[in-house]
Design an enzyme around this catalytic site. Structure first.
Site, PDB file in Angstrom:
ATOM      1  N   CYS A  78       0.855  -1.182   0.000  1.00 39.39           N
ATOM      2  CA  CYS A  78       0.000   0.000   0.000  1.00 39.39           C
ATOM      3  C   CYS A  78       0.892   1.234   0.000  1.00 39.39           C
ATOM      4  CB  CYS A  78      -0.902  -0.012   1.226  1.00 39.39           C
ATOM      5  SG  CYS A  78      -1.881   1.484   1.404  1.00 39.39           S
ATOM      6  N   VAL A  79       0.746   2.075  -1.002  1.00 41.02           N
ATOM      7  CA  VAL A  79       1.636   3.222  -1.163  1.00 41.02           C
ATOM      8  C   VAL A  79       1.515   4.189   0.013  1.00 41.02           C
ATOM      9  CG1 VAL A  79       0.010   4.509  -2.637  1.00 41.02           C
ATOM     10  CG2 VAL A  79       2.467   4.974  -2.780  1.00 41.02           C
TER      11      VAL A  79
END
Length: 126
Positions: A78-79
């Site tokens: 997840c960025v």
């Protein structure tokens, strides 16, 4: 069957990350397909290239990388969670010089996780 795994537990300090790896390996050995492993919350630590476990400890990051290479399993971090925890690549860092994203891992958004989840037969979160 097509599976998506989501890993919320850190690479070290809790058992969930290792359990997720064991599940992934067992599913693949039984002929199932894993269309994505999505690491979020503390799980993004799996993709930190600066992890250095002791020589007598299981290297969970290397195990995920081997799994990705052997079975072509996408490993997505997840960025947003990665940036909050200091895991960056040149495109997401404040300078283009910084990169501690481990090989075989890519930064991705929740939209990619949701799309994979909708197309999967099963979603398992650990």
């Amino acid at each position: 069957m097509r599976y998506v795994l989501c890993v919320k537990q850190p690479a070290y300090g809790k058992q969930g990350g290792f359990l997720a790896y064991q599940l992934a390996k067992a599913l693949l050995e039984k002929g199932h397909q894993i269309t994505q492993v999505f690491f979020f919350q503390e799980g993004v630590t799996h993709g930190n290239a600066f992890l250095y476990p002791a020589s007598d400890e299981f290297n969970l990051q290397h195990a995920w990388q081997r799994l990705a290479q052997d079975y072509h399993v996408p490993l997505h971090l997840c960025v947003a969670a990665a940036q909050r925890r200091g895991v960056v690549e040149p495109l997401t860092s404040s300078t283009t010089q910084q990169n501690n994203l481990a090989s075989c891992f890519v930064l991705a958004g929740l939209g990619e996780f949701m799309k994979a989840s909708l197309e999967a037969d099963r979603v398992v979160c650990l």
